[in-house]
Design a protein around this motif. Structure first.
Motif, PDB file in Angstrom:
ATOM      1  N   VAL A  12     -10.753  24.590  23.660  1.00 49.25           N
ATOM      2  CA  VAL A  12     -12.017  23.894  23.377  1.00 49.25           C
ATOM      3  C   VAL A  12     -12.667  24.680  22.146  1.00 49.25           C
ATOM      4  O   VAL A  12     -12.730  26.136  22.366  1.00 49.25           O
ATOM      5  CB  VAL A  12     -13.232  23.710  24.301  1.00 49.25           C
ATOM      6  N   TYR A  13     -12.835  24.280  21.173  1.00 48.89           N
ATOM      7  CA  TYR A  13     -13.439  24.716  19.871  1.00 48.89           C
ATOM      8  C   TYR A  13     -14.725  24.126  19.581  1.00 48.89           C
ATOM      9  O   TYR A  13     -14.558  23.043  19.500  1.00 48.89           O
ATOM     10  CB  TYR A  13     -12.677  24.900  18.714  1.00 48.89           C
ATOM     11  N   ALA A  14     -16.121  24.797  19.341  1.00 43.24           N
ATOM     12  CA  ALA A  14     -17.148  24.178  18.969  1.00 43.24           C
ATOM     13  C   ALA A  14     -17.898  24.764  18.290  1.00 43.24           C
ATOM     14  O   ALA A  14     -18.037  26.157  18.338  1.00 43.24           O
ATOM     15  CB  ALA A  14     -17.747  23.435  20.335  1.00 43.24           C
ATOM     16  N   ASP A  15     -18.619  24.322  17.278  1.00 43.50           N
ATOM     17  CA  ASP A  15     -19.838  24.798  16.372  1.00 43.50           C
ATOM     18  C   ASP A  15     -21.106  23.764  16.734  1.00 43.50           C
ATOM     19  O   ASP A  15     -20.897  22.739  16.203  1.00 43.50           O
ATOM     20  CB  ASP A  15     -19.432  25.168  15.136  1.00 43.50           C
ATOM     21  N   ILE A  16     -22.203  24.378  17.204  1.00 43.27           N
ATOM     22  CA  ILE A  16     -23.207  23.579  17.624  1.00 43.27           C
ATOM     23  C   ILE A  16     -24.440  24.260  16.958  1.00 43.27           C
ATOM     24  O   ILE A  16     -24.753  25.281  17.112  1.00 43.27           O
ATOM     25  CB  ILE A  16     -23.677  23.396  19.152  1.00 43.27           C
ATOM     26  N   HIS A  17     -25.103  23.460  15.733  1.00 44.46           N
ATOM     27  CA  HIS A  17     -26.133  23.772  14.875  1.00 44.46           C
ATOM     28  C   HIS A  17     -27.447  23.261  15.621  1.00 44.46           C
ATOM     29  O   HIS A  17     -27.270  22.213  15.790  1.00 44.46           O
ATOM     30  CB  HIS A  17     -25.793  23.642  13.479  1.00 44.46           C
ATOM     31  N   GLY A  18     -28.516  24.132  15.329  1.00 43.78           N
ATOM     32  CA  GLY A  18     -29.617  23.671  15.709  1.00 43.78           C
ATOM     33  C   GLY A  18     -30.224  24.011  17.109  1.00 43.78           C
ATOM     34  O   GLY A  18     -30.755  23.068  17.758  1.00 43.78           O
ATOM     35  N   LEU A  19     -29.817  24.776  17.869  1.00 47.61           N
ATOM     36  CA  LEU A  19     -30.129  25.193  19.133  1.00 47.61           C
ATOM     37  C   LEU A  19     -31.243  26.249  19.178  1.00 47.61           C
ATOM     38  O   LEU A  19     -30.922  27.520  18.765  1.00 47.61           O
ATOM     39  CB  LEU A  19     -29.138  25.534  20.053  1.00 47.61           C
ATOM     40  N   SER A  20     -32.288  26.231  19.538  1.00 45.42           N
ATOM     41  CA  SER A  20     -33.295  27.033  19.534  1.00 45.42           C
ATOM     42  C   SER A  20     -32.855  28.152  20.889  1.00 45.42           C
ATOM     43  O   SER A  20     -32.060  28.007  21.788  1.00 45.42           O
ATOM     44  CB  SER A  20     -34.761  26.489  19.954  1.00 45.42           C
ATOM     45  N   PRO A  21     -33.495  29.331  20.727  1.00 48.81           N
ATOM     46  CA  PRO A  21     -33.144  30.169  21.781  1.00 48.81           C
ATOM     47  C   PRO A  21     -33.683  29.809  23.120  1.00 48.81           C
ATOM     48  O   PRO A  21     -32.861  30.125  24.185  1.00 48.81           O
ATOM     49  CB  PRO A  21     -34.034  31.508  21.320  1.00 48.81           C
ATOM     50  N   GLU A  22     -34.746  29.216  23.348  1.00 50.54           N
ATOM     51  CA  GLU A  22     -35.021  28.619  24.491  1.00 50.54           C
ATOM     52  C   GLU A  22     -34.012  27.605  24.967  1.00 50.54           C
ATOM     53  O   GLU A  22     -33.521  27.584  26.137  1.00 50.54           O
ATOM     54  CB  GLU A  22     -36.473  27.984  24.664  1.00 50.54           C
ATOM     55  N   ALA A  23     -33.576  26.707  24.082  1.00 51.53           N
ATOM     56  CA  ALA A  23     -32.419  25.621  24.384  1.00 51.53           C
ATOM     57  C   ALA A  23     -31.113  26.317  24.836  1.00 51.53           C
ATOM     58  O   ALA A  23     -30.428  25.972  25.791  1.00 51.53           O
ATOM     59  CB  ALA A  23     -32.142  24.864  23.269  1.00 51.53           C
ATOM     60  N   PHE A  24     -30.701  27.279  23.936  1.00 50.70           N
ATOM     61  CA  PHE A  24     -29.602  28.274  24.451  1.00 50.70           C
ATOM     62  C   PHE A  24     -29.676  28.541  25.878  1.00 50.70           C
ATOM     63  O   PHE A  24     -28.877  28.804  26.670  1.00 50.70           O
ATOM     64  CB  PHE A  24     -29.315  29.009  23.560  1.00 50.70           C
ATOM     65  N   GLU A  25     -30.687  29.336  26.151  1.00 51.34           N
ATOM     66  CA  GLU A  25     -30.996  29.789  27.711  1.00 51.34           C
ATOM     67  C   GLU A  25     -30.810  28.624  28.457  1.00 51.34           C
ATOM     68  O   GLU A  25     -30.318  29.113  29.612  1.00 51.34           O
ATOM     69  CB  GLU A  25     -32.374  30.531  27.593  1.00 51.34           C
ATOM     70  N   GLU A  26     -31.265  27.534  28.422  1.00 51.24           N
ATOM     71  CA  GLU A  26     -31.294  26.397  29.252  1.00 51.24           C
ATOM     72  C   GLU A  26     -29.657  26.093  29.495  1.00 51.24           C
ATOM     73  O   GLU A  26     -29.353  25.634  30.313  1.00 51.24           O
ATOM     74  CB  GLU A  26     -32.354  25.193  28.924  1.00 51.24           C
ATOM     75  N   ILE A  27     -29.136  25.780  28.365  1.00 51.74           N
ATOM     76  CA  ILE A  27     -27.967  25.442  28.285  1.00 51.74           C
ATOM     77  C   ILE A  27     -27.020  26.459  28.845  1.00 51.74           C
ATOM     78  O   ILE A  27     -25.820  26.067  29.644  1.00 51.74           O
ATOM     79  CB  ILE A  27     -27.183  25.249  26.898  1.00 51.74           C
ATOM     80  N   ARG A  28     -27.085  27.572  28.637  1.00 53.00           N
ATOM     81  CA  ARG A  28     -26.378  28.714  29.216  1.00 53.00           C
ATOM     82  C   ARG A  28     -25.956  28.836  30.799  1.00 53.00           C
ATOM     83  O   ARG A  28     -25.029  28.965  31.291  1.00 53.00           O
ATOM     84  CB  ARG A  28     -26.796  30.373  28.685  1.00 53.00           C
ATOM     85  N   GLN A  29     -27.240  28.216  31.281  1.00 55.21           N
ATOM     86  CA  GLN A  29     -27.111  28.332  33.016  1.00 55.21           C
ATOM     87  C   GLN A  29     -26.095  27.373  33.636  1.00 55.21           C
ATOM     88  O   GLN A  29     -25.700  27.659  34.390  1.00 55.21           O
ATOM     89  CB  GLN A  29     -28.553  27.969  33.568  1.00 55.21           C
TER      90      GLN A  29
END
Length: 102
Positions: A6-23
């Motif tokens: 899997v290779y991905a580049d996702i643009h436009g994620l705030s630090p808060e969004a990243f923290e939520e996704i990371r979980q």
């Protein structure tokens, strides 16, 4: 041989969004910097669609991204294109991608 890549580049994620996704992210190693999330994964089969739903839901209004899911057993590539609120898919035979590059 590993089952998928899997290779991905996702643009436009705030630090808060990243923290939520990371979980709930199915990837153990990613790079996040300057509102961009990069994924480079090789391993067992994983379901990427919950991750894509989270990215589409949480990205900025002008966010965008792509994720290539390569099934090395069936020799197929699924390309996901992500924008705010949704994503689309396109199945591509890996041979067609390689032949197009020569």
């Amino acid at each position: 041989m590993e089952a998928v890549r899997v290779y991905a580049d996702i643009h436009g994620l705030s630090p808060e969004a990243f923290e939520e996704i990371r979980q709930s992210m199915p990837f153990d190693q990613v790079v996040y910097k300057d509102r961009i999330l990069a994924v480079d994964f090789e391993g067992h089969y994983i379901d990427v669609e919950p991750f894509l739903n989270d990215c589409a839901r949480l990205m900025d209004d002008d966010g965008w991204g792509k994720l290539d899911f390569i099934d090395q057993i069936d020799y197929a590539l699924t390309r996901y294109v992500i924008k705010k609120g949704s994503y689309t898919t396109k199945d591509v035979m890996v041979d067609n991608v390689v032949e197009g590059m020569s």
